[in-house]
Design an enzyme around this catalytic site. Structure first.
Site, PDB file in Angstrom:
ATOM      1  N   GLY A 135       8.923   4.557  -6.192  1.00 30.71           N
ATOM      2  CA  GLY A 135       8.351   5.854  -6.088  1.00 30.71           C
ATOM      3  C   GLY A 135       7.844   6.144  -4.628  1.00 30.71           C
ATOM      4  N   ASP A 136       7.330   5.250  -4.055  1.00 32.38           N
ATOM      5  CA  ASP A 136       6.880   5.643  -2.845  1.00 32.38           C
ATOM      6  C   ASP A 136       8.278   5.921  -1.726  1.00 32.38           C
ATOM      7  OD1 ASP A 136       4.341   4.940  -3.606  1.00 32.38           O
ATOM      8  OD2 ASP A 136       4.753   2.930  -3.018  1.00 32.38           O
TER       9      ASP A 136
ATOM     10  N   ALA B 153      16.503   1.643  -3.616  1.00 29.12           N
ATOM     11  CA  ALA B 153      15.231   0.875  -3.458  1.00 29.12           C
ATOM     12  C   ALA B 153      15.068  -0.146  -4.537  1.00 29.12           C
ATOM     13  CB  ALA B 153      13.894   1.779  -3.139  1.00 29.12           C
TER      14      ALA B 153
ATOM     15  N   ASP C  11      14.434  -4.405  -9.210  1.00 27.76           N
ATOM     16  CA  ASP C  11      12.894  -4.438  -8.838  1.00 27.76           C
ATOM     17  C   ASP C  11      12.486  -3.114  -8.723  1.00 27.76           C
ATOM     18  OD1 ASP C  11      10.310  -4.861  -8.398  1.00 27.76           O
ATOM     19  OD2 ASP C  11      10.651  -6.222  -6.995  1.00 27.76           O
TER      20      ASP C  11
ATOM     21  N   ASN D  49       4.767  10.855 -11.586  1.00 26.65           N
ATOM     22  CA  ASN D  49       5.810  10.306 -12.694  1.00 26.65           C
ATOM     23  C   ASN D  49       5.334  10.714 -14.034  1.00 26.65           C
ATOM     24  OD1 ASN D  49       3.644   8.577 -13.115  1.00 26.65           O
ATOM     25  ND2 ASN D  49       4.412   6.888 -12.225  1.00 26.65           N
TER      26      ASN D  49
ATOM     27  N   GLY E 182       1.048  -1.227  -0.017  1.00 27.51           N
ATOM     28  CA  GLY E 182       0.250   0.158   0.014  1.00 27.51           C
ATOM     29  C   GLY E 182       0.936   1.273   0.070  1.00 27.51           C
TER      30      GLY E 182
END
Length: 307
Positions: A250-251, A281, A245, A185, A42
């Site tokens: 973005g989070d 990340a 990956d 984005n 989430g």
């Protein structure tokens, strides 16, 4: 003021249920897949974990079900160091994303919002003391838009509001005017701007600023990011890394950006830090599992000199 939250995330918390498949089933067909993997996810939950792992005083305002998935999500938040005093429990099952991944890495996702859809404006009003103690509030659109609008109304004087409009949807003027920055984005920029988007990040930024936000950040993947306000547009390069990956990157970027703004950095400086976090990340699999600590960040994604 030292007890302030440097970042309060108001948003979604999902359990990601992931199965690998050789190919996705046709209508009426059954295929066998890999063992089920369940991960905390989430956009809201991801952002809170990303900030806390970096060392931020972070809190999450969200809703989960009174079920095993809710327990998983709460445990993941607490393990990362997030204050979960604002996480409400019950009212619907925990939100779930059903994800199938084929050998090429392409995925198909069905999201059941569950409790996320029951995070209401009344819940925001009831959390007034939490919002009053936040320097920066970050939100996304995996919760109802009315709830996001109530967050804007509840900001304390001088607090900063960061919005990633994902999944993209038309935004009321009241919400747009509070965004500082609006973080998108390329896909989100094009959806919001429509046919008149233009072809370059600078054109997207100009178009988005015309809609009313105080500032805009456009994330550009391996190319870094562009920050823009009424006075300037700044290109922020990304360190070069081997991407494994991109899930949840973005989070991680948005969380790091909001945190650094809460520490008082200007927008280009905060974005330069955030692109390093996003780059780190993508070097590991998963979303929350891939988020770096401050020491891992220094080793994985070194600072890039400004152009």
């Amino acid at each position: 003021m030292n007890d302030d939250y440097e970042l309060l995330v108001v948003g979604s918390a999902n359990a990601d249920l992931v199965i690998g498949v050789e190919r996705r089933p046709a209508p009426g067909e059954t295929v066998l897949g890999s063992d089920l993997a369940v991960h905390p996810g989430g956009k809201g939950g991801n952002q809170a974990v990303a900030a806390a792992r970096l060392g931020a005083r972070a809190a999450l305002l969200a809703r989960v079900g009174d079920d095993a998935h809710g327990t998983l999500l709460l445990d993941a938040q607490r393990a990362a160091g997030v204050d979960t005093v604002g996480v409400l429990v019950g009212g619907a099952p925990t939100g779930v994303a059903l994800i199938t991944v084929d050998p090429s890495g392409d995925n198909s996702i069905v999201v059941s919002p569950g409790a996320n859809a029951r995070l209401t404006p009344e819940d925001i009003r009831a959390a007034g003391s939490l919002l009053a103690s936040a320097r920066v509030v970050s939100s996304q659109l995996e919760i109802p838009l009315d709830t996001v609008a109530e967050v804007v109304r509840a900001l304390r004087p001088g607090a900063r509001f960061v919005l990633n409009p994902s999944p993209p949807a038309p935004l009321p003027d009241e919400v747009l005017a509070a965004c500082d920055p609006l973080v998108v984005n390329e896909h989100e920029a094009r959806v919001i701007l429509g046919d008149d988007a233009g072809d370059s990040p600078k054109e997207w930024a100009r178009g988005l600023l015309a809609l009313g936000p105080r500032s805009v950040v456009i994330t550009l993947g391996a190319e870094g990011a562009l920050t823009a306000d009424d006075s300037d547009a700044v290109r922020v390069p990304s360190p070069k890394v081997d991407a494994v990956d991109t899930t949840g990157a973005g989070d991680a970027f948005t969380a790091a950006l909001g945190w650094r703004l809460g520490l008082g950095e200007d927008l280009p400086t905060a974005a330069a830090y955030a692109v390093r976090v996003g780059a780190a990340a993508v070097t590991r699999k998963g979303a929350q599992d891939s988020y770096p600590t401050a020491s891992e960040l220094a080793a994985t994604a070194p600072e890039v000199p400004s152009p």
